[in-house]
Write an enzyme that holds these catalytic residues in place. Structure first.
Site, PDB file in Angstrom:
ATOM      1  N   ASN B 134       0.815  -1.180   0.108  1.00  0.00           N
ATOM      2  CA  ASN B 134      -0.041  -0.062   0.058  1.00  0.00           C
ATOM      3  C   ASN B 134       0.874   1.137   0.122  1.00  0.00           C
ATOM      4  O   ASN B 134       1.383   1.710   1.125  1.00  0.00           O
ATOM      5  CB  ASN B 134      -0.926  -0.062   1.203  1.00  0.00           C
ATOM      6  N   CYS B 137      -1.692   5.361   0.582  1.00  0.00           N
ATOM      7  CA  CYS B 137      -2.850   5.564   1.672  1.00  0.00           C
ATOM      8  C   CYS B 137      -2.583   7.233   1.829  1.00  0.00           C
ATOM      9  O   CYS B 137      -1.547   7.771   2.055  1.00  0.00           O
ATOM     10  CB  CYS B 137      -2.655   5.058   2.904  1.00  0.00           C
ATOM     11  N   ASN B 199      -6.593   3.540  -5.095  1.00  0.00           N
ATOM     12  CA  ASN B 199      -6.801   3.866  -4.235  1.00  0.00           C
ATOM     13  C   ASN B 199      -7.864   4.901  -3.975  1.00  0.00           C
ATOM     14  O   ASN B 199      -8.215   5.451  -4.942  1.00  0.00           O
ATOM     15  CB  ASN B 199      -5.644   4.092  -3.176  1.00  0.00           C
ATOM     16  N   THR B 200      -7.970   5.677  -2.871  1.00  0.00           N
ATOM     17  CA  THR B 200      -9.147   6.782  -2.807  1.00  0.00           C
ATOM     18  C   THR B 200      -8.434   8.086  -3.374  1.00  0.00           C
ATOM     19  O   THR B 200      -7.287   8.131  -3.401  1.00  0.00           O
ATOM     20  CB  THR B 200      -9.731   6.943  -1.365  1.00  0.00           C
TER      21      THR B 200
END
Lengths: 271, 311
Positions: B134, B137, B199-200
């Site tokens: 990840n 983030c 991802n966001t």
């Protein structure tokens, strides 16, 4: 026994129909919903869908992306009817309060941990401390305590006359101290000085709960509070609805939805 | 003869960098915890795989509340990688997930290159099936997204982790970049076996009464159907730029959405925010996707993946 109780009370996605709607106070609406599955379960003599005081329903509100958590304000095991009291606070709660009778809703319920009703018996009585819409879950707790023939005494605060609701109902269960436009915990404190308190169940704005802790802590009075936080999944997976809790390491976040919403007041950080 | 309503189960079988998934639907990291909560509602072994909550070397408290805000067709979150740490995951959560026969994707996060490599090293001997790195983030101040916003940083961290990683390595990419395909190429060159995206999207909302940001963390990550068109476009861009499999995500909430991502080039998909809105999203979307396959007479998923026709 605990595990089978948990199974009985496990959450499910259900549909409900609003069968009545009452204007309870300024911006406050009481909805009675018929839980389709709940009624069937009741007819079969099963209790598996019965919520307990302090638990909540996570309601899909038409027009809102996220569900809205609403405390269960009452549940009739016979009819499978659910009572929700909603205050128009934002977009979702206003939309829910505006739905007409006959509207169908999707709910996920019952969720969260209930007030420890079984503890009341060792105290002999329960004291209800509520601020505004925080009275909703406590009406259910007071009713169930009264049904068990336990003494109930209530302290409720509202910001003004137009926001008062539920007081007559509380009076059926025991004496009520009503505070309008003042500080409900001051009245509580006065009564505590001359009368041994019961186990306290409370719900209301954070400043009221913070003040309640200051009243309870020096006297060693036990209190359980129902907390509110903006919520996501409602089942404990997404970790967005956390509140600060004292832990052995000093501080931790707990999930209001799955670890709460009812917490022992001594472990909650209201800062 | 009864009408065929569901696709034959073996049609759904998906190979993701050598790992066999029973179907291409994966629960997205951060929306599914470690699976326990949803398993109380339905049998979570219906998922092709589960990508667990992002894991750091030490436990992380996460950001202060409020951590969530609603937006049009979506939500903004700022959880900030709250997790019990990789060791607790390996000890308390992973055995249960593995015993359920689930394909487990361990989402590894960190603040420094050392932390990322140590997390992945600790997972190396665990039964986790795939590592999802990840580097995207948006909710932690240091690290995270920083590693994912330039091709050289993304490549360097992938290379460092690759050295200690024994499982297939998938790198989760951020949409908060000007050239996501360039980043995808950099992580592929550095040894990634797959990429997952998006991802966001970083965003914020303002409370006009208090004039404060709605989220205590000021900014958060936007997810849900609001970001789906952005995600599909990026899946197409990345899948035409790399050879490794692309796992697509961003606002998937129906079987038709799954098909859209796969046609755009995704070999598998992740479903996140839909779980938060609809607790039964996993089994529901799987059923819808199976019906799509039957209706479209698709008996081989590879004929769907990347089948986008030029206009």
């Amino acid at each position: 026994m605990m595990s089978s109780d948990k199974e009985l009370n496990s959450p499910r996605e259900r549909t409900a129909t609003i069968i009545s709607k009452i204007h309870a106070a300024s911006d406050v609406v009481e909805l009675i919903m018929e839980i389709n599955e709940g009624r069937e379960a009741a007819m079969l003599g099963s209790r598996f869908s019965s919520p307990l005081p302090g638990q909540f329903a996570h309601i899909a509100v038409p027009g809102s992306f996220l569900r809205r958590p609403l405390s269960v304000a009452g549940f009739d095991d016979e009819s499978g009817r659910l009572r929700i009291i909603v205050r128009r606070a934002g977009k979702g709660s206003s939309a829910l309060a505006s739905l007409p009778v006959g509207s169908s809703l999707n709910l996920l319920f019952p969720l969260g941990n209930p007030f420890p009703m079984e503890l009341i018996e060792s105290f002999g009585k329960v004291w209800i401390v509520a601020g505004g819409i925080g009275l909703a879950p406590l009406l259910f707790a007071a009713r169930r305590a009264s049904q068990r023939r336990l003494a109930v005494r209530s302290f409720v605060g509202f910001r003004d006359d137009t926001h008062v609701f539920g007081v007559e109902e509380l009076e059926e269960y025991g004496p009520v101290s009503l505070v309008v436009g003042g500080v409900v915990t001051e009245r509580l404190s006065e009564v505590m000085d001359r009368e041994a308190p019961g186990l306290i169940f409370a719900c209301g704005p954070a400043p009221m709960l913070g003040a309640l802790r200051l009243v309870c802590a020096p006297r060693g009075v036990r209190a359980f509070v129902s907390l509110e936080e903006r919520m996501g999944c409602g089942v404990g997976a997404c970790l967005v609805c956390n509140c600060g809790i004292k832990s052995p390491d000093g501080f931790a976040y707990k999930r209001v939805c799955a670890d709460g919403p009812v917490f022992d007041i001594s472990e909650v950080g209201f800062e | 003869m009864s009408e065929k309503r569901f696709a034959a189960k073996d049609v759904l079988i998906t190979d993701l960098c050598g790992v066999r998934l029973k179907n291409p639907l994966i629960a997205a990291s951060g929306t599914f915890g470690f699976g326990r909560e949803y398993d109380e509602l339905y049998d979570i072994s219906c998922w092709g795989a589960i990508s667990v909550k992002g894991l750091t070397l030490h436990p992380r408290l996460g950001n202060p509340p409020s951590r969530i805000a609603e937006s049009a067709s979506g939500m903004l979150n700022s959880v900030g990688l709250q997790n019990p740490g990789v060791d607790v995951f390996i000890r308390d959560e992973l055995p249960w997930l593995s015993a359920r026969g689930l394909v487990v994707i361990a989402n590894a996060a960190g603040s420094t290159e050392d932390e990322y490599t140590e997390v992945v090293r600790r997972l190396a001997d665990s039964p986790a099936d795939i590592i999802e790195l990840n580097i995207s983030c948006p909710n932690v101040k240091e690290g995270g997204l920083l590693f994912g916003t330039s091709p050289s940083c993304a490549g360097a961290i992938t290379k460092a982790v690759r050295r200690v990683c024994r499982q297939p390595l998938m790198v989760k990419l951020s949409p908060n970049v000007s050239d996501i395909a360039g980043i995808a190429r950099a992580v592929e060159d550095a040894g990634a076996d797959a990429v997952s995206l998006i991802n966001t999207l970083t965003g914020m909302l303002v409370d006009t009464r208090t004039r404060r940001p709605v989220l205590a963390n000021v900014t958060g990550g936007l997810s849900g159907p609001a970001i789906k068109p952005v995600a599909i476009r990026m899946v197409r861009d990345v899948s035409s730029a790399v050879k490794v499999p692309v796992v697509g995500m961003g606002g998937i909430s129906s079987g038709d959405d799954v098909a859209q991502f796969m046609i755009a080039g995704a070999s598998a998909v992740m479903i996140g925010t839909a779980n938060i809105v609809d607790p039964m999203a996993g089994p529901r979307i799987l059923g819808e996707f199976e019906r799509f396959l039957v209706e479209e007479k698709i008996d081989d998923l590879s004929t769907l993946v990347g089948s986008l026709k030029a206009k």
